[in-house]
Write a protein that holds these residues in place. Structure first.
Motif, mmCIF file in Angstrom:
data_model
loop_
_atom_site.group_PDB
_atom_site.id
_atom_site.type_symbol
_atom_site.label_atom_id
_atom_site.label_comp_id
_atom_site.label_asym_id
_atom_site.label_seq_id
_atom_site.Cartn_x
_atom_site.Cartn_y
_atom_site.Cartn_z
ATOM 1 N N ARG A 91 10.907 -8.787 29.503
ATOM 2 C CA ARG A 91 10.887 -7.441 30.060
ATOM 3 C C ARG A 91 11.938 -6.667 29.291
ATOM 4 N NH1 ARG A 91 12.380 -3.748 34.021
ATOM 5 N NH2 ARG A 91 10.577 -2.844 35.047
ATOM 6 N N PHE A 92 11.479 -5.883 28.302
ATOM 7 C CA PHE A 92 12.334 -5.194 27.340
ATOM 8 C C PHE A 92 13.256 -6.218 26.687
ATOM 9 C CE2 PHE A 92 10.901 -1.734 30.097
ATOM 10 C CZ PHE A 92 10.342 -0.912 29.141
ATOM 11 N N ALA A 93 14.571 -6.124 26.801
ATOM 12 C CA ALA A 93 15.481 -7.065 26.124
ATOM 13 C C ALA A 93 15.729 -8.328 26.942
ATOM 14 C CB ALA A 93 16.805 -6.372 25.825
ATOM 15 N N ARG A 94 15.303 -8.358 28.216
ATOM 16 C CA ARG A 94 15.517 -9.541 29.056
ATOM 17 C C ARG A 94 14.469 -10.595 28.754
ATOM 18 N NH1 ARG A 94 15.037 -7.144 34.738
ATOM 19 N NH2 ARG A 94 14.104 -9.178 34.941
ATOM 20 N N GLN A 95 14.916 -11.834 28.646
ATOM 21 C CA GLN A 95 14.015 -12.953 28.386
ATOM 22 C C GLN A 95 14.290 -14.073 29.375
ATOM 23 O OE1 GLN A 95 14.988 -14.100 24.406
ATOM 24 N NE2 GLN A 95 13.724 -12.511 23.495
ATOM 25 N N GLU A 143 13.761 -17.695 40.490
ATOM 26 C CA GLU A 143 13.654 -18.670 39.398
ATOM 27 C C GLU A 143 13.681 -17.976 38.038
ATOM 28 O OE1 GLU A 143 10.143 -19.697 41.468
ATOM 29 O OE2 GLU A 143 10.547 -21.824 41.155
ATOM 30 N N VAL A 144 13.083 -16.800 37.955
ATOM 31 C CA VAL A 144 13.083 -16.033 36.711
ATOM 32 C C VAL A 144 14.443 -15.398 36.502
ATOM 33 C CG1 VAL A 144 12.084 -14.052 35.512
ATOM 34 C CG2 VAL A 144 10.609 -15.577 36.820
ATOM 35 N N LEU A 145 14.972 -14.761 37.517
ATOM 36 C CA LEU A 145 16.236 -14.048 37.392
ATOM 37 C C LEU A 145 17.398 -14.985 37.074
ATOM 38 C CD1 LEU A 145 15.815 -11.512 40.322
ATOM 39 C CD2 LEU A 145 15.581 -11.067 37.878
ATOM 40 N N ASN A 146 17.403 -16.195 37.614
ATOM 41 C CA ASN A 146 18.485 -17.145 37.353
ATOM 42 C C ASN A 146 18.526 -17.616 35.906
ATOM 43 O OD1 ASN A 146 19.413 -17.058 39.966
ATOM 44 N ND2 ASN A 146 18.263 -18.865 40.616
ATOM 45 N N GLN A 147 17.386 -17.570 35.200
ATOM 46 C CA GLN A 147 17.317 -18.052 33.827
ATOM 47 C C GLN A 147 17.267 -16.924 32.799
ATOM 48 O OE1 GLN A 147 14.667 -21.517 33.217
ATOM 49 N NE2 GLN A 147 14.016 -21.094 35.311
ATOM 50 N N THR A 148 17.391 -15.697 33.246
ATOM 51 C CA THR A 148 17.248 -14.549 32.355
ATOM 52 C C THR A 148 18.442 -14.396 31.444
ATOM 53 O OG1 THR A 148 15.833 -13.389 33.920
ATOM 54 C CG2 THR A 148 16.954 -12.038 32.310
ATOM 55 N N THR A 149 18.155 -14.117 30.170
ATOM 56 C CA THR A 149 19.191 -13.786 29.194
ATOM 57 C C THR A 149 18.847 -12.434 28.594
ATOM 58 O OG1 THR A 149 17.991 -14.902 27.408
ATOM 59 C CG2 THR A 149 19.648 -16.197 28.600
ATOM 60 N N ILE A 150 19.820 -11.812 27.975
ATOM 61 C CA ILE A 150 19.621 -10.517 27.324
ATOM 62 C C ILE A 150 19.567 -10.743 25.824
ATOM 63 C CG2 ILE A 150 20.549 -8.193 26.974
ATOM 64 C CD1 ILE A 150 19.749 -8.669 29.852
ATOM 65 N N GLY A 152 18.333 -12.097 22.156
ATOM 66 C CA GLY A 152 17.757 -13.302 21.566
ATOM 67 C C GLY A 152 18.479 -14.580 21.932
ATOM 68 N N ALA A 153 19.231 -14.613 23.008
ATOM 69 C CA ALA A 153 19.998 -15.813 23.383
ATOM 70 C C ALA A 153 19.100 -16.984 23.717
ATOM 71 C CB ALA A 153 20.908 -15.489 24.551
ATOM 72 N N PHE A 154 17.830 -16.747 24.004
ATOM 73 C CA PHE A 154 16.887 -17.798 24.357
ATOM 74 C C PHE A 154 16.687 -18.791 23.220
ATOM 75 C CE2 PHE A 154 12.544 -19.434 24.876
ATOM 76 C CZ PHE A 154 12.626 -19.914 26.165
ATOM 77 N N PHE A 155 16.841 -18.347 21.978
ATOM 78 C CA PHE A 155 16.544 -19.190 20.816
ATOM 79 C C PHE A 155 17.770 -19.748 20.127
ATOM 80 C CE2 PHE A 155 12.629 -17.006 21.435
ATOM 81 C CZ PHE A 155 11.727 -18.023 21.245
ATOM 82 N N THR A 156 18.932 -19.659 20.731
ATOM 83 C CA THR A 156 20.127 -20.200 20.085
ATOM 84 C C THR A 156 20.339 -21.635 20.485
ATOM 85 O OG1 THR A 156 21.504 -19.331 21.838
ATOM 86 C CG2 THR A 156 21.250 -17.995 19.828
#
Length: 156
Positions: A91-95, A143-150, A152-156
């Motif tokens: 959702r925009f920058a949130r992943q 469950e979504v909100l607890n794992q959300t990052t802003i 590209g932190a998802f791929f580090t």
């Protein structure tokens, strides 16, 4: 003037093949539409079926997931990460990650396909994902909100 009423169509994500191997063969060696290089981490948009790259490449801004999210889903997208077999909610920058809709015959995920077992589409999981996205759950489900990052932190 007559009032035109359009029929209400339920929200649906794209139809996925039952066997993950079929999807993998179709997507894994596809080239970027901008630079013609094979996408290292292909992400399949489950709204429209386009392959994008969640990893930022300066030569291919148009094929990046964040750019596609704005143009395709008005800021909201659901991607199936082909090499990881997991879902990326954006959702925009949130992943945020979401469990795989593909499970083996024992009902277990095979993240990053380490075990090599055949994976099959779990209709219940996919229906739950469809319902969550269609009911704007990206902003409300813990469950979504607890794992959300802003960013590209998802791929580090």
């Amino acid at each position: 003037m007559p009032l035109c009423i359009a029929p209400v169509v339920p929200f649906q994500l794209m139809k996925l093949p039952n066997l993950y191997q079929d999807l993998l063969q179709r997507c894994i060696k596809k080239a970027c539409s901008n630079c013609a290089k094979v996408i290292k981490e292909p992400a399949l948009c489950l709204l429209c079926g386009r392959l994008c790259s969640p990893v930022h490449n300066p030569c291919c801004r148009e094929s990046a997931c964040q750019t596609h999210t704005v143009t395709c889903g008005a800021g909201i997208s659901v991607y199936l990460l082909i090499r990881r077999t997991t879902i990326l909610l954006q959702r925009f920058a949130r992943q945020s990650p979401w469990p795989s809709p593909y499970l083996d015959s024992f009902g277990e995920e095979d993240i990053e396909m380490m075990r090599g077992k055949p994976l099959y589409l779990n209709e219940e999981r996919y229906a739950a994902l469809t319902y969550m996205v269609g009911s704007y759950g990206l902003d409300h489900i813990s469950e979504v909100l607890n794992q959300t990052t802003i960013g590209g932190a998802f791929f580090t």
